[in-house]
Design an enzyme around this catalytic site. Sequence first.
Site, PDB file in Angstrom:
ATOM      1  N   SER A 209     -55.141 -21.301  35.991  1.00  0.00           N
ATOM      2  CA  SER A 209     -54.926 -21.688  37.395  1.00  0.00           C
ATOM      3  C   SER A 209     -53.485 -21.526  37.852  1.00  0.00           C
ATOM      4  O   SER A 209     -53.204 -21.642  39.058  1.00  0.00           O
ATOM      5  CB  SER A 209     -55.372 -23.134  37.602  1.00  0.00           C
ATOM      6  OG  SER A 209     -56.772 -23.242  37.433  1.00  0.00           O
TER       7      SER A 209
ATOM      8  N   GLU B  40       0.795  -1.224   0.000  1.00  0.00           N
ATOM      9  CA  GLU B  40       0.000   0.000   0.000  1.00  0.00           C
ATOM     10  C   GLU B  40       0.833   1.282   0.000  1.00  0.00           C
ATOM     11  O   GLU B  40       0.396   2.298  -0.528  1.00  0.00           O
ATOM     12  CB  GLU B  40      -0.937   0.009   1.214  1.00  0.00           C
ATOM     13  CG  GLU B  40      -2.097  -0.959   1.138  1.00  0.00           C
ATOM     14  CD  GLU B  40      -3.069  -0.615   0.019  1.00  0.00           C
ATOM     15  OE1 GLU B  40      -3.550   0.532  -0.025  1.00  0.00           O
ATOM     16  OE2 GLU B  40      -3.332  -1.497  -0.817  1.00  0.00           O
TER      17      GLU B  40
END
Length: 661
Positions: free
Chosen positions: A361, A93
């Site tokens: 219940s 690079e």
Amino acid sequence: MRVSSLERILKVAAAILAVLVVTFIATGAYLYALSKSLPDLSASSAAFRPAQTTVVYASDGTVLAEWHAEQDRTVVSLEQVPKHLQDAVVAIEDERFYEHEGVDFRGIARALRANASSGEVEQGGSTITQQVVKLLFTDGKRTLNRKVKEALLAYQLEARTSKQKVLETYLNLVYFGEGAYGVESAAKRYFGKHVGDVDLAEAALLAGIIASPGRYDPVAHPDAARERRDRVLDRMRDLGYISEEQRAEAAAADVRLAPRPDDSKQLAPYFVEHVKQQLIERLGSRTVFEGGLRVYTTLDPRVQRYAEDAARALLPDPQDPEVALVCIDHRTGDVLAMVGGRDFSTEQFNLAVQGRRQPGSAFKPFVLVTALEQGVKPSDVFDARPYVTRVKDGIWRVQNYENEKTAPSMTLAAATTWSVNAVYARLVMRVGAENVVKTAQAMGITTKLDPNPAIALGGLTTGVSPYEMAGAYSTLASGGIRREPVSISRVTDSTGNLVFAPVREPKRVLPASTAKTAAAMLHDVVEKGTGQAAKLPVWAAGKTGTTQAYRDAWFVGWADGLSTAVWVGYREGQVPMTDVHGIKVTGGSYPARIWQQFMSRAIAVRRQPQPSSDSTGSAPGALVRVRICTQSMLLANDRCPDVVEIYLDPAIAPTAVCTEH
């Protein structure tokens, strides 16, 4: 009069000089104007803190998820990046990175020559420093202003920071394709390892991707990626970073990529989403998705897998009702497992937390506790015949649906064991619906409750979630001590600084004697009542729940340190379950069986829990080992024929010795 040649030359020179002066002044003014618009690097340390990926961990350190706002990035220091990866990036690079001062005119000239000879863009002229500037400070548009700004900023940046800092920033910013930003995310995405573990060949492959992540994607274009890798290795050798032998060995290596993650197989997706929503509410979405947080949760992957297995095993067909399950360690409040539905990829609504359904219940224990607090005894006898009474909204008629074990009258203990509606309807009129609401809220129900008598049978205005029910039952399991359910142990930033930890404040909300009595009665539900399908080899207690027309079915209970709620029903709601694999779905059928299958495995694996990564949470309460007579549920003596040895919280452990044998 004729002007001499010398005069003409002087006039031309003066004109040229004037143009140069004006141009110089104009250029200086242009550059000065640009410089005034440049960011102040001396005060821009925040600019070097790009968005980072947040990682979510289970209690054993397993990675559950990674969150990021479009960019998957985990920032690492330069010391964590292998030298051969640093060299590979510099070589391909910006080979003069350590020599130039931010802009490399020789590099620009070299790139122009290379691109002209090849007929395409082979090299770029921007330095690593300029690319950092471009990524951090400029808008990316291809204009003269931007290029000049980049150059000025590059010089300024290198004058104010070190080469090492510039390279570190670049390695954490640059895009490597496949959604990975920075070298750490790229190493994990392509090789399934941390950046510090990549070898030379892998480092060269990563460095080669930067120039064109699409063209050199090793997943989509493996041949191009390998060719590019070899070009990087050649440049490293030419620049003296590696020897010819090292180059040849790395070039001969195969490209081996990690398998792509299958998001559909994510562990505990509903739990992870629950954690995410909590953090967004507390810390904000930007911090959650960009802050690089480390989120340590309470989830036990072993217990979670058992929960998912149990939900699938008994109701496997797509047309079957769905299952929601929440398991809490009631000694700490830690949420260990959560199932919020069948398929998170298609249905994100979390039935375990967001789903509020009628409990039937399963809500009776709150009435029971209220009655015990008011002095009602398990042995007190109640009328068990169908009940009719006038209430504020009209006439309330109550029948006994869930069982056949009824008689004209029966004790409260028997009515609890067999879930007799008529007894509980009379009981709520005696103790007051308002007091039942207070009890339920104290124990952990957070949904707003209306004090209607129907609350005794689970007839609620809104409904409750399995998450609430598991937490409320855990209060009974803990001997009356309320612990808020906790799914997050702690949150730190990427450097380990504490960001958030829950405040754990156990609070006694019921007398231990009340909790112990209620627990014994709910144990009978499992041993000889409506919940026998949930029976375990160890002491267990719980309650079934079935709503009108079999639209919702529940089993909620606890054993050996774990409180678990199971709900079965259809996601869209209000769909009767009158023929599911040939049966009507009650709380004592699929919910109890799922609970039993899950709990038998979860208890076994939790007997030897793995060390938790949580160093801030409360430690589990000390348990006592006791020998229990399975018939009397008291401490066993030498004559008891059937004995189990289990560990119990001292608050609910029996103290009396069996007198039946």
